[in-house]
Design a protein around this motif. Structure first.
Motif, PDB file in Angstrom:
ATOM      1  N   PRO A  13       0.928  -1.308   0.037  1.00 35.51           N
ATOM      2  CA  PRO A  13      -0.109   0.123   0.150  1.00 35.51           C
ATOM      3  C   PRO A  13       0.760   1.225   0.113  1.00 35.51           C
ATOM      4  O   PRO A  13       1.931   1.031   0.578  1.00 35.51           O
ATOM      5  CB  PRO A  13      -0.554  -0.074   1.176  1.00 35.51           C
ATOM      6  CG  PRO A  13      -0.165  -1.007   2.298  1.00 35.51           C
ATOM      7  CD  PRO A  13       0.619  -2.046   1.355  1.00 35.51           C
ATOM      8  N   MET A  14       0.491   2.379  -0.551  1.00 37.57           N
ATOM      9  CA  MET A  14       1.274   3.201  -0.612  1.00 37.57           C
ATOM     10  C   MET A  14       1.056   4.188   0.771  1.00 37.57           C
ATOM     11  O   MET A  14       0.232   3.862   1.426  1.00 37.57           O
ATOM     12  CB  MET A  14       0.727   4.322  -2.037  1.00 37.57           C
ATOM     13  CG  MET A  14      -0.463   5.293  -1.496  1.00 37.57           C
ATOM     14  SD  MET A  14      -0.972   6.385  -2.741  1.00 37.57           S
ATOM     15  CE  MET A  14      -2.402   7.166  -2.222  1.00 37.57           C
ATOM     16  N   LEU A  15       2.143   5.145   0.743  1.00 36.49           N
ATOM     17  CA  LEU A  15       2.502   5.644   2.331  1.00 36.49           C
ATOM     18  C   LEU A  15       1.284   6.185   2.829  1.00 36.49           C
ATOM     19  O   LEU A  15       0.896   6.129   4.063  1.00 36.49           O
ATOM     20  CB  LEU A  15       3.713   6.419   2.347  1.00 36.49           C
ATOM     21  CG  LEU A  15       4.942   5.696   1.689  1.00 36.49           C
ATOM     22  CD1 LEU A  15       6.196   6.686   1.689  1.00 36.49           C
ATOM     23  CD2 LEU A  15       5.258   4.755   2.571  1.00 36.49           C
ATOM     24  N   ASP A  16       0.839   7.323   2.058  1.00 32.59           N
ATOM     25  CA  ASP A  16      -0.556   7.913   2.336  1.00 32.59           C
ATOM     26  C   ASP A  16      -1.816   7.301   2.988  1.00 32.59           C
ATOM     27  O   ASP A  16      -2.518   7.891   4.024  1.00 32.59           O
ATOM     28  CB  ASP A  16      -1.114   8.772   1.256  1.00 32.59           C
ATOM     29  CG  ASP A  16      -0.022   9.475   0.496  1.00 32.59           C
ATOM     30  OD1 ASP A  16       0.934   8.936   0.157  1.00 32.59           O
ATOM     31  OD2 ASP A  16      -0.165  10.526   0.277  1.00 32.59           O
ATOM     32  N   VAL A  17      -1.705   5.955   2.531  1.00 33.19           N
ATOM     33  CA  VAL A  17      -3.074   5.199   3.064  1.00 33.19           C
ATOM     34  C   VAL A  17      -2.825   4.428   4.288  1.00 33.19           C
ATOM     35  O   VAL A  17      -3.562   3.802   4.977  1.00 33.19           O
ATOM     36  CB  VAL A  17      -3.613   4.311   2.162  1.00 33.19           C
ATOM     37  CG1 VAL A  17      -4.199   4.933   0.884  1.00 33.19           C
ATOM     38  CG2 VAL A  17      -2.727   3.337   1.650  1.00 33.19           C
ATOM     39  N   ARG A  18      -1.278   4.589   4.871  1.00 35.74           N
ATOM     40  CA  ARG A  18      -1.118   3.789   6.069  1.00 35.74           C
ATOM     41  C   ARG A  18      -1.422   4.595   7.335  1.00 35.74           C
ATOM     42  O   ARG A  18      -0.477   5.357   7.839  1.00 35.74           O
ATOM     43  CB  ARG A  18       0.335   3.222   6.034  1.00 35.74           C
ATOM     44  CG  ARG A  18       0.795   2.475   4.778  1.00 35.74           C
ATOM     45  CD  ARG A  18       2.220   2.038   4.875  1.00 35.74           C
ATOM     46  NE  ARG A  18       2.528   1.585   3.572  1.00 35.74           N
ATOM     47  CZ  ARG A  18       3.551   0.748   3.280  1.00 35.74           C
ATOM     48  NH1 ARG A  18       4.335   0.241   4.513  1.00 35.74           N
ATOM     49  NH2 ARG A  18       3.791   0.226   2.123  1.00 35.74           N
ATOM     50  N   MET A  19      -2.583   4.684   7.823  1.00 36.56           N
ATOM     51  CA  MET A  19      -3.060   5.389   8.794  1.00 36.56           C
ATOM     52  C   MET A  19      -2.463   5.417   9.900  1.00 36.56           C
ATOM     53  O   MET A  19      -2.254   6.302  10.785  1.00 36.56           O
ATOM     54  CB  MET A  19      -4.656   5.592   8.967  1.00 36.56           C
ATOM     55  CG  MET A  19      -5.319   5.927   7.553  1.00 36.56           C
ATOM     56  SD  MET A  19      -4.945   7.460   7.000  1.00 36.56           S
ATOM     57  CE  MET A  19      -6.204   7.791   5.808  1.00 36.56           C
ATOM     58  N   GLY A  20      -1.876   4.347  10.465  1.00 41.59           N
ATOM     59  CA  GLY A  20      -1.338   4.081  11.813  1.00 41.59           C
ATOM     60  C   GLY A  20       0.373   4.418  11.553  1.00 41.59           C
ATOM     61  O   GLY A  20       0.874   4.078  12.658  1.00 41.59           O
ATOM     62  N   GLY A  21       0.776   4.973  10.467  1.00 42.87           N
ATOM     63  CA  GLY A  21       2.172   5.289  10.208  1.00 42.87           C
ATOM     64  C   GLY A  21       2.812   4.043   9.747  1.00 42.87           C
ATOM     65  O   GLY A  21       2.629   2.962   9.363  1.00 42.87           O
ATOM     66  N   TYR A  65       3.554  12.858   9.942  1.00 47.27           N
ATOM     67  CA  TYR A  65       2.555  13.549   9.310  1.00 47.27           C
ATOM     68  C   TYR A  65       1.279  12.962   8.992  1.00 47.27           C
ATOM     69  O   TYR A  65       0.050  13.326   9.032  1.00 47.27           O
ATOM     70  CB  TYR A  65       3.027  14.140   8.114  1.00 47.27           C
ATOM     71  CG  TYR A  65       3.863  15.430   8.251  1.00 47.27           C
ATOM     72  CD1 TYR A  65       3.695  16.217   9.487  1.00 47.27           C
ATOM     73  CD2 TYR A  65       5.077  15.808   7.486  1.00 47.27           C
ATOM     74  CE1 TYR A  65       4.725  17.237   9.851  1.00 47.27           C
ATOM     75  CE2 TYR A  65       5.991  16.507   7.679  1.00 47.27           C
ATOM     76  CZ  TYR A  65       5.715  17.578   8.826  1.00 47.27           C
ATOM     77  OH  TYR A  65       6.677  18.272   9.082  1.00 47.27           O
ATOM     78  N   THR A  66       1.354  11.547   8.318  1.00 43.86           N
ATOM     79  CA  THR A  66       0.445  10.634   8.082  1.00 43.86           C
ATOM     80  C   THR A  66      -0.402  10.221   8.976  1.00 43.86           C
ATOM     81  O   THR A  66      -1.706  10.296   9.437  1.00 43.86           O
ATOM     82  CB  THR A  66       0.899   9.502   7.407  1.00 43.86           C
ATOM     83  OG1 THR A  66       1.769   9.733   6.383  1.00 43.86           O
ATOM     84  CG2 THR A  66      -0.103   8.489   7.065  1.00 43.86           C
ATOM     85  N   VAL A  67       0.242  10.086  10.449  1.00 41.21           N
ATOM     86  CA  VAL A  67      -0.712   9.595  11.457  1.00 41.21           C
ATOM     87  C   VAL A  67      -1.442  10.953  12.078  1.00 41.21           C
ATOM     88  O   VAL A  67      -2.672  11.100  12.191  1.00 41.21           O
ATOM     89  CB  VAL A  67       0.265   9.221  12.790  1.00 41.21           C
ATOM     90  CG1 VAL A  67      -0.675   9.198  14.121  1.00 41.21           C
ATOM     91  CG2 VAL A  67       0.868   7.819  12.381  1.00 41.21           C
ATOM     92  N   ALA A  68      -0.904  12.208  12.087  1.00 40.95           N
ATOM     93  CA  ALA A  68      -1.536  13.274  12.305  1.00 40.95           C
ATOM     94  C   ALA A  68      -2.875  13.902  11.413  1.00 40.95           C
ATOM     95  O   ALA A  68      -3.832  14.220  11.880  1.00 40.95           O
ATOM     96  CB  ALA A  68      -0.585  14.540  12.503  1.00 40.95           C
ATOM     97  N   LYS A  69      -2.481  13.551  10.141  1.00 40.25           N
ATOM     98  CA  LYS A  69      -3.694  13.741   9.161  1.00 40.25           C
ATOM     99  C   LYS A  69      -4.682  12.680   9.433  1.00 40.25           C
ATOM    100  O   LYS A  69      -5.808  13.251   9.347  1.00 40.25           O
ATOM    101  CB  LYS A  69      -2.930  13.626   7.684  1.00 40.25           C
ATOM    102  CG  LYS A  69      -3.740  13.479   6.546  1.00 40.25           C
ATOM    103  CD  LYS A  69      -3.436  12.440   5.267  1.00 40.25           C
ATOM    104  CE  LYS A  69      -3.590  11.160   5.577  1.00 40.25           C
ATOM    105  NZ  LYS A  69      -3.191  10.462   4.143  1.00 40.25           N
ATOM    106  N   ALA A  70      -4.416  11.540   9.793  1.00 41.76           N
ATOM    107  CA  ALA A  70      -5.636  10.347   9.977  1.00 41.76           C
ATOM    108  C   ALA A  70      -6.350  10.950  11.305  1.00 41.76           C
ATOM    109  O   ALA A  70      -7.628  10.823  11.351  1.00 41.76           O
ATOM    110  CB  ALA A  70      -5.052   9.075  10.079  1.00 41.76           C
ATOM    111  N   GLU A  71      -5.636  11.431  12.345  1.00 39.43           N
ATOM    112  CA  GLU A  71      -6.177  11.619  13.586  1.00 39.43           C
ATOM    113  C   GLU A  71      -7.008  13.049  13.153  1.00 39.43           C
ATOM    114  O   GLU A  71      -8.332  13.065  13.787  1.00 39.43           O
ATOM    115  CB  GLU A  71      -5.375  11.995  14.546  1.00 39.43           C
ATOM    116  CG  GLU A  71      -5.175  10.466  15.253  1.00 39.43           C
ATOM    117  CD  GLU A  71      -3.834  10.537  16.092  1.00 39.43           C
ATOM    118  OE1 GLU A  71      -3.475  11.474  16.628  1.00 39.43           O
ATOM    119  OE2 GLU A  71      -3.641   9.267  16.597  1.00 39.43           O
ATOM    120  N   ALA A  72      -6.513  13.831  12.568  1.00 37.37           N
ATOM    121  CA  ALA A  72      -7.265  15.255  12.344  1.00 37.37           C
ATOM    122  C   ALA A  72      -8.599  14.799  11.403  1.00 37.37           C
ATOM    123  O   ALA A  72      -9.508  15.241  11.529  1.00 37.37           O
ATOM    124  CB  ALA A  72      -6.380  16.276  11.837  1.00 37.37           C
TER     125      ALA A  72
END
Ligand SMILES: Nc1ncnc2c1ncn2[C@@H]1O[C@H](COP(=O)(O)OP(=O)(O)O)[C@@H](O)[C@H]1O
Ligand SMILES: Nc1ccn([C@@H]2O[C@H](COP(=O)(O)OP(=O)(O)O)[C@@H](O)[C@H]2O)c(=O)n1
Length: 383
Positions: free
Chosen positions: A36-44, A141-148
């Motif tokens: 999976p591409m990095l952006d969709v790995r919501m847990g980091g 950033y990915t984790v923060a994006k997912a949480e926001a």
């Protein structure tokens, strides 16, 4: 006012189109090797996972990630942020516009982290050998994006649920109580013509009428007979309002004295509110109906007149009723009650912000009643 419905639909559909375009166009190229591409790995992700992903990425996938995917992953968040922000604002601003505006900023936090993530992923994709720090920063950033994003969706869902609950309650009220309660609140100083107007308005619209001054007069009368004010207020029954002698000056004076007592006032609230909520409509007159007893009243009037005019009216009324009175004494009494009613700490006499003020000093009864009926009609009452 800006019509936000069509805009909301536009941004919502644009976000959806962006997601579909990624799913069928860019993602298959980027995830060709199954990672999976990095952006969709919501847990980091760890630096090793980043390296594994980069090793699996072909030339076509890398070009897609840096090219069309970056464009889509900017347009889609813009549309999603606008749609969520508008939705939240629309739902919450009904109760408070500034809380709505503040909560509408939550999706912007998501947007900011998504853009930071995109920039950092681009740094990684361009680096010949990305460092651990680069990978860890992108992951944060990915984790923060997912949480926001989760927070923004949660705010929108709570606001939607609250709105749905409010609608369901409104429907229940209409179904359960037959004709909707319509309350007319009339306040003003002594002898301004409140009772005269209130009776005429009630008769015109077929509403029930309550002279709330009678409650205080009935308590005042009992107190002059030696009762404790609070006990008298708590024990008050509807039939006490028909007692003899409640219209005298002495009782009016006693009423305005007990009316200063917050506990007495509190003891009389439920009776007045129950009357106001009756199906078929109600008119209540007094001092604090539009401000304290029925702040939700559909129509609010503040009936007033100069102290001299009011004292003259009350004097004539007393003399015609066979009572002994002098003009001076009645004027003094009116002024003393005005001062006590306006200056007390609890529920002082004042017009509600949304009350229609009717000064009857220069009006006949007919004119005053016509003005009142017009104002009540303007608020939606039908005869
Ligand atoms: N616009 C008016 N012009 C002349 N007299 C009035 C007018 N409105 C009321 N009155 C008379 O003034 C007296 C006091 O009116 P009322 O309605 O009992 O006042 P409130 O309920 O404000 O104490 C009554 O005798 C009433 O007939
Ligand atoms: N809603 C109300 C009604 C009356 N009162 C008090 O009760 C007294 C008598 O009220 P009333 O309405 O019978 O007096 P008038 O305006 O008819 O002279 C007033 O002077 C007020 O002090 C009140 O405090 N709040």
């Amino acid at each position: 006012m800006l019509r936000s419905g069509p805009l909301l639909a536009f941004f919502g559909l644009t976000a959806l189109a962006g997601l579909i375009a990624m799913r069928i166009w860019t993602l298959p190229m980027i995830e060709a090797a199954g990672l999976p591409m990095l952006d969709v790995r919501m847990g980091g992700y760890t630096p090793d996972e980043v390296r594994a992903f980069l090793a699996s990425l072909g030339a076509e996938g890398r070009a897609a990630y840096l090219g069309p995917q970056r464009v889509l992953d900017t347009l889609m968040p813009v549309a999603l942020t606008a749609a969520l922000g508008l939705l939240i604002y629309r739902l919450v601003a009904r109760w408070s516009w500034w809380i709505g505006a503040a909560l509408a900023l939550v999706p912007l936090v998501y947007f900011a982290f998504d853009m930071l993530e995109n920039a950092q992923v681009a740094v990684i994709l361009r680096a010949p050998a990305p460092s651990d720090t680069m990978a860890e920063t992108a992951s944060r950033y990915t984790v923060a994006k997912a949480e926001a994003l989760r927070a923004a969706v949660a705010v929108a869902l709570v606001a939607l649920a609250a709105r749905a609950g409010e609608r369901a309650l409104g429907r229940g009220r209409k179904k359960g109580k037959g004709p909707m309660a319509f309350t007319v609140a009339i306040d003003g100083p002594a002898a301004a013509g409140k009772g005269t107007i209130a009776r005429a308005v009630a008769a015109h619209f077929g509403f029930a009428y309550l002279d709330t001054g009678l409650l205080y007069r009935a308590v005042g009368a009992k107190v002059t007979e030696g009762a404790d004010p609070l006990e008298a207020a708590q024990a008050l029954r509807a039939e006490d309002l028909n007692a003899e002698g409640l219209r005298t000056q002495a009782v009016a004076e006693a009423a305005s004295r007990v009316a200063v007592n917050p506990q007495v006032r509190a003891a009389l609230v439920d009776f007045q509110r129950a009357f106001a909520a009756r199906a078929g409509g109600a008119v209540l007159d007094g001092r604090d109906i539009g401000t304290v007893i029925c702040p939700e009243a559909q129509a609010k009037l503040f009936v007033t007149a100069s102290p001299e005019v009011r004292a003259e009216r009350r004097y004539l009324e007393l003399v015609e009723g066979g009572h002994e009175a002098t003009r001076e004494a009645v004027l003094d009494d009116v002024k003393a009650r005005d001062a006590r009613d306006s200056e007390r700490a609890t529920a002082p006499l004042r017009p509600a912000d949304d009350a229609v003020v009717i000064d009857t000093s220069e009006m006949s009864i007919k004119e005053a009643v016509a003005a009142a009926i017009g104002a009540v009609e303007a608020r939606g009452a039908k005869a």
